[in-house]
Scaffold this motif. Structure first.
Motif, PDB file in Angstrom:
ATOM      1  N   THR A 100       0.822  -1.751  -0.112  1.00 30.23           N
ATOM      2  CA  THR A 100      -0.155   0.111   0.105  1.00 30.23           C
ATOM      3  C   THR A 100       1.195   1.189  -0.091  1.00 30.23           C
ATOM      4  O   THR A 100       0.409   2.381  -0.985  1.00 30.23           O
ATOM      5  N   HIS A 101       2.476   1.730   0.826  1.00 32.66           N
ATOM      6  CA  HIS A 101       2.587   2.240   1.027  1.00 32.66           C
ATOM      7  C   HIS A 101       3.617   2.415   0.148  1.00 32.66           C
ATOM      8  O   HIS A 101       3.994   3.474  -0.607  1.00 32.66           O
ATOM      9  N   GLU A 102       4.438   1.692  -0.898  1.00 30.70           N
ATOM     10  CA  GLU A 102       4.808   1.861  -2.073  1.00 30.70           C
ATOM     11  C   GLU A 102       3.995   2.347  -3.449  1.00 30.70           C
ATOM     12  O   GLU A 102       4.799   2.782  -4.078  1.00 30.70           O
ATOM     13  N   ALA A 103       2.456   2.172  -2.771  1.00 28.35           N
ATOM     14  CA  ALA A 103       1.465   1.788  -4.236  1.00 28.35           C
ATOM     15  C   ALA A 103       1.580   3.654  -3.993  1.00 28.35           C
ATOM     16  O   ALA A 103       1.821   4.585  -5.284  1.00 28.35           O
ATOM     17  N   LEU A 104       1.622   4.045  -2.607  1.00 29.99           N
ATOM     18  CA  LEU A 104       1.820   5.615  -2.371  1.00 29.99           C
ATOM     19  C   LEU A 104       2.497   6.408  -3.144  1.00 29.99           C
ATOM     20  O   LEU A 104       2.597   7.384  -3.494  1.00 29.99           O
ATOM     21  N   ARG A 105       4.225   5.813  -2.970  1.00 28.52           N
ATOM     22  CA  ARG A 105       5.437   6.397  -2.816  1.00 28.52           C
ATOM     23  C   ARG A 105       5.095   6.672  -4.388  1.00 28.52           C
ATOM     24  O   ARG A 105       5.836   7.699  -4.796  1.00 28.52           O
ATOM     25  N   MET A 106       4.748   5.712  -4.920  1.00 24.70           N
ATOM     26  CA  MET A 106       5.303   5.388  -6.904  1.00 24.70           C
ATOM     27  C   MET A 106       3.846   6.332  -7.362  1.00 24.70           C
ATOM     28  O   MET A 106       4.701   7.401  -8.147  1.00 24.70           O
ATOM     29  N   LEU A 107       3.136   7.477  -7.130  1.00 20.48           N
ATOM     30  CA  LEU A 107       2.073   8.448  -7.050  1.00 20.48           C
ATOM     31  C   LEU A 107       3.352   9.415  -7.450  1.00 20.48           C
ATOM     32  O   LEU A 107       2.954  10.574  -7.947  1.00 20.48           O
ATOM     33  N   ARG A 108       4.591   9.808  -6.390  1.00 23.20           N
ATOM     34  CA  ARG A 108       4.778  10.885  -6.184  1.00 23.20           C
ATOM     35  C   ARG A 108       6.083  10.797  -7.168  1.00 23.20           C
ATOM     36  O   ARG A 108       7.108  11.735  -6.641  1.00 23.20           O
ATOM     37  N   ARG A 109       6.361  10.144  -7.563  1.00 20.23           N
ATOM     38  CA  ARG A 109       7.299   9.963  -8.768  1.00 20.23           C
ATOM     39  C   ARG A 109       6.444   9.784  -9.907  1.00 20.23           C
ATOM     40  O   ARG A 109       7.228   8.779 -10.599  1.00 20.23           O
ATOM     41  N   PRO A 110       6.037  10.899 -10.236  1.00 24.80           N
ATOM     42  CA  PRO A 110       5.592  11.270 -11.760  1.00 24.80           C
ATOM     43  C   PRO A 110       6.632  10.228 -13.282  1.00 24.80           C
ATOM     44  O   PRO A 110       5.569  10.755 -14.463  1.00 24.80           O
ATOM     45  N   ARG A 111       8.008  10.655 -13.339  1.00 22.69           N
ATOM     46  CA  ARG A 111       8.640   9.970 -14.186  1.00 22.69           C
ATOM     47  C   ARG A 111       8.589   8.404 -13.682  1.00 22.69           C
ATOM     48  O   ARG A 111       9.849   8.130 -15.092  1.00 22.69           O
ATOM     49  N   ARG A 112       7.983   7.942 -13.455  1.00 26.06           N
ATOM     50  CA  ARG A 112       8.198   6.626 -12.820  1.00 26.06           C
ATOM     51  C   ARG A 112       7.420   5.957 -12.419  1.00 26.06           C
ATOM     52  O   ARG A 112       7.466   4.389 -11.896  1.00 26.06           O
ATOM     53  N   HIS A 113       6.560   6.152 -12.973  1.00 30.52           N
ATOM     54  CA  HIS A 113       5.520   5.005 -13.233  1.00 30.52           C
ATOM     55  C   HIS A 113       5.255   3.635 -14.018  1.00 30.52           C
ATOM     56  O   HIS A 113       4.549   2.812 -14.291  1.00 30.52           O
ATOM     57  N   GLY A 114       6.181   4.011 -15.673  1.00 36.65           N
ATOM     58  CA  GLY A 114       6.494   3.089 -16.378  1.00 36.65           C
ATOM     59  C   GLY A 114       5.786   1.837 -16.240  1.00 36.65           C
ATOM     60  O   GLY A 114       4.103   2.333 -16.969  1.00 36.65           O
ATOM     61  N   TYR A 115       5.301   0.686 -16.005  1.00 40.52           N
ATOM     62  CA  TYR A 115       4.579   0.073 -16.145  1.00 40.52           C
ATOM     63  C   TYR A 115       3.168  -0.158 -15.623  1.00 40.52           C
ATOM     64  O   TYR A 115       1.953  -0.762 -16.084  1.00 40.52           O
ATOM     65  N   HIS A 116       3.053   1.204 -14.451  1.00 42.05           N
ATOM     66  CA  HIS A 116       1.527   1.104 -14.092  1.00 42.05           C
ATOM     67  C   HIS A 116       0.947   1.934 -14.748  1.00 42.05           C
ATOM     68  O   HIS A 116      -0.353   2.649 -13.713  1.00 42.05           O
ATOM     69  N   THR A 130      11.431   7.032   4.389  1.00 46.02           N
ATOM     70  CA  THR A 130       9.601   7.077   4.959  1.00 46.02           C
ATOM     71  C   THR A 130       9.915   6.132   6.093  1.00 46.02           C
ATOM     72  O   THR A 130      10.167   5.873   6.235  1.00 46.02           O
ATOM     73  N   PRO A 131       8.393   7.174   6.979  1.00 50.74           N
ATOM     74  CA  PRO A 131       9.071   6.306   8.774  1.00 50.74           C
ATOM     75  C   PRO A 131       9.234   5.002   8.492  1.00 50.74           C
ATOM     76  O   PRO A 131       7.961   4.041   7.941  1.00 50.74           O
ATOM     77  N   ASP A 132       9.788   4.055   8.666  1.00 48.89           N
ATOM     78  CA  ASP A 132       9.617   2.189   9.079  1.00 48.89           C
ATOM     79  C   ASP A 132       8.547   1.910   9.286  1.00 48.89           C
ATOM     80  O   ASP A 132       7.929   0.711   8.959  1.00 48.89           O
ATOM     81  N   PHE A 133       7.677   2.285  10.470  1.00 50.38           N
ATOM     82  CA  PHE A 133       6.661   1.893  11.678  1.00 50.38           C
ATOM     83  C   PHE A 133       5.481   1.888  10.458  1.00 50.38           C
ATOM     84  O   PHE A 133       4.150   1.108  10.371  1.00 50.38           O
ATOM     85  N   LEU A 134       5.486   2.624   9.175  1.00 54.24           N
ATOM     86  CA  LEU A 134       4.426   2.374   8.166  1.00 54.24           C
ATOM     87  C   LEU A 134       4.210   1.441   7.896  1.00 54.24           C
ATOM     88  O   LEU A 134       2.896   0.522   6.775  1.00 54.24           O
ATOM     89  N   GLY A 135       5.482   0.684   7.398  1.00 56.85           N
ATOM     90  CA  GLY A 135       5.867  -0.734   6.547  1.00 56.85           C
ATOM     91  C   GLY A 135       6.707  -1.667   7.188  1.00 56.85           C
ATOM     92  O   GLY A 135       7.815  -1.965   6.004  1.00 56.85           O
ATOM     93  N   LEU A 187      -2.758   7.947  10.630  1.00 54.48           N
ATOM     94  CA  LEU A 187      -1.469   7.833   9.782  1.00 54.48           C
ATOM     95  C   LEU A 187      -2.478   6.280   9.427  1.00 54.48           C
ATOM     96  O   LEU A 187      -1.859   6.138   8.268  1.00 54.48           O
ATOM     97  N   ALA A 188      -2.428   5.606  10.383  1.00 55.51           N
ATOM     98  CA  ALA A 188      -3.360   4.190  10.446  1.00 55.51           C
ATOM     99  C   ALA A 188      -4.682   3.905   9.782  1.00 55.51           C
ATOM    100  O   ALA A 188      -4.613   3.513   8.716  1.00 55.51           O
ATOM    101  N   ASP A 189      -5.185   5.043   9.986  1.00 51.12           N
ATOM    102  CA  ASP A 189      -7.370   5.088   9.760  1.00 51.12           C
ATOM    103  C   ASP A 189      -6.576   5.738   8.001  1.00 51.12           C
ATOM    104  O   ASP A 189      -7.582   4.946   6.913  1.00 51.12           O
ATOM    105  N   LEU A 190      -6.022   6.454   7.802  1.00 49.05           N
ATOM    106  CA  LEU A 190      -5.666   7.184   6.176  1.00 49.05           C
ATOM    107  C   LEU A 190      -4.940   5.779   5.260  1.00 49.05           C
ATOM    108  O   LEU A 190      -5.579   5.623   4.113  1.00 49.05           O
ATOM    109  N   THR A 191      -3.848   4.999   6.052  1.00 50.65           N
ATOM    110  CA  THR A 191      -4.161   3.870   5.200  1.00 50.65           C
ATOM    111  C   THR A 191      -4.593   2.910   4.957  1.00 50.65           C
ATOM    112  O   THR A 191      -4.605   1.856   3.620  1.00 50.65           O
ATOM    113  N   GLU A 192      -5.428   2.481   5.624  1.00 53.31           N
ATOM    114  CA  GLU A 192      -6.496   1.291   5.949  1.00 53.31           C
ATOM    115  C   GLU A 192      -7.471   2.132   4.038  1.00 53.31           C
ATOM    116  O   GLU A 192      -7.967   1.917   3.713  1.00 53.31           O
TER     117      GLU A 192
END
Length: 335
Positions: free
Chosen positions: A25-41, A71-76, A135-140
């Motif tokens: 989930t957090h990797e998907a969100l992180r990818m949204l912050r990388r506008p030139r690296r969307h590639g396959y998705h 990114t704080p490790d406790f997020l994932g 943060l947990a509520d938003l992640t859910e």
């Protein structure tokens, strides 16, 4: 200098795989912050963009850092079991020690000049326990909106990657496993070297607990390594086959394969670029469920497919033999 993880004897006997829906989930969100690296998705991003805009994830965006940040490790946090449920991982995230959360959030905010002293930064740090809950509520919310509908297919891709790499380890030992993780990851002299990663003074080193290997659908093109204690050293790498998860159109089978298996059966085999259910294959190829079931049964009996139950679904994926038959001399890739 690249990041070098030196593995002792105890580490080598404790290397393990895991799949983390929370991390995905957090990797998907992180990818949204990388506008030139969307590639396959790109197709997935077009589909979810409006959903993302309506989620109000401002607090998460504060900590889901772009490449080069932290990114704080406790997020994932690295999962303690191979296949944790999302709800269990979320409960673990909610139980994060506020002192640990404060330290990790402080480090993350410090990556952006001025952010730690901004009103948003101070508000997040003033009550770390409350911030963790938010943060947990938003992640859910993000999980249910962005990943849960597609999770059976995503998990199947990740499990297929682990199965393929486990077969490599069975055939060639740990050397065969660790030399094929990613083109930018080297394995020599008991050292796992991440060439795209800068060495840092506080990078966590293996200390007998081994290294956790986690395939990811969204981490491409990077490889990510966890730093901070108390978490187990972790390497997150792009899963084999992830690049075909959201792509279209369906590939056409080679003509020779069609003559060998029959056009419909060859099309079903060639179309299994990612694990799929009978219903999905029937819709994709315009065939009756009974016809697809018959083709899948023959392909599985001949060793070209394997099946695995995921909740209410049975997902089918090509075996290494099936890949070789469809792709000819093409070797396995990371995407």
């Amino acid at each position: 200098m690249p990041l070098a993880l030196h593995l002792g004897t105890d580490d080598l006997t404790r290397c393990r795989f895991a799949i983390s829906p929370l991390c995905q989930t957090h990797e998907a969100l992180r990818m949204l912050r990388r506008p030139r690296r969307h590639g396959y998705h790109r197709s997935w991003l077009r589909r979810v963009r409006r959903t993302v805009d309506g989620l109000d994830l401002a607090l998460l965006w504060l900590f889901v850092a772009p490449p080069g940040g932290y990114t704080p490790d406790f997020l994932g946090a690295p999962p303690e079991v191979p296949y944790p449920a999302f709800d269990d991982e979320l409960a673990r995230m909610r139980a994060t020690d506020p002192a640990l959360a404060h330290a990790e959030m402080t480090r993350s905010l410090a990556c952006t000049p001025g952010l730690i002293d901004s009103p948003r930064g101070r508000a997040a740090l003033d009550d770390p326990a409350a911030t963790v809950r938010r943060l947990a509520d938003l992640t859910e919310r993000a999980w249910h909106a962005l990943l849960a509908p597609d999770w059976p297919r995503h998990r199947a891709v990740l499990e297929a990657d682990i199965a393929q790499r486990s077969r490599r380890a069975a055939d060639g030992g740990l050397d065969a496993l660790l030399t094929g993780l990613h083109p930018t990851v080297d394995w020599a002299d008991r050292t796992l070297t991440l060439r795209r990663y800068a060495d840092v003074a506080d990078a966590q080193r293996p200390d007998g607990r081994g290294v956790l290997l986690m395939p990811s659908v969204f981490v491409w093109p990077d490889v990510v390594s966890g730093f901070a204690r108390p978490w187990q050293p972790t390497v997150i790498y792009p899963a084999r086959g992830m690049g075909r998860l959201h792509t279209a159109p369906e590939p056409r089978p080679p003509q020779a394969l069609g003559r060998l298996l029959g056009h419909q059966r060859a099309a079903v085999l060639a179309g299994l670029t990612a694990p799929s259910s009978t219903t999905e294959l029937a819709r994709r190829h315009g065939l009756a469920l009974s016809s697809v079931s018959a083709h899948l049964s023959v392909l599985r009996e001949t060793g070209l497919l394997e099946s695995r139950r995921q909740g209410h679904y049975v997902l089918y994926a090509r075996t290494a033999l099936g890949d070789a038959l469809v792709e000819g001399d093409a070797g396995p890739g990371t995407a």
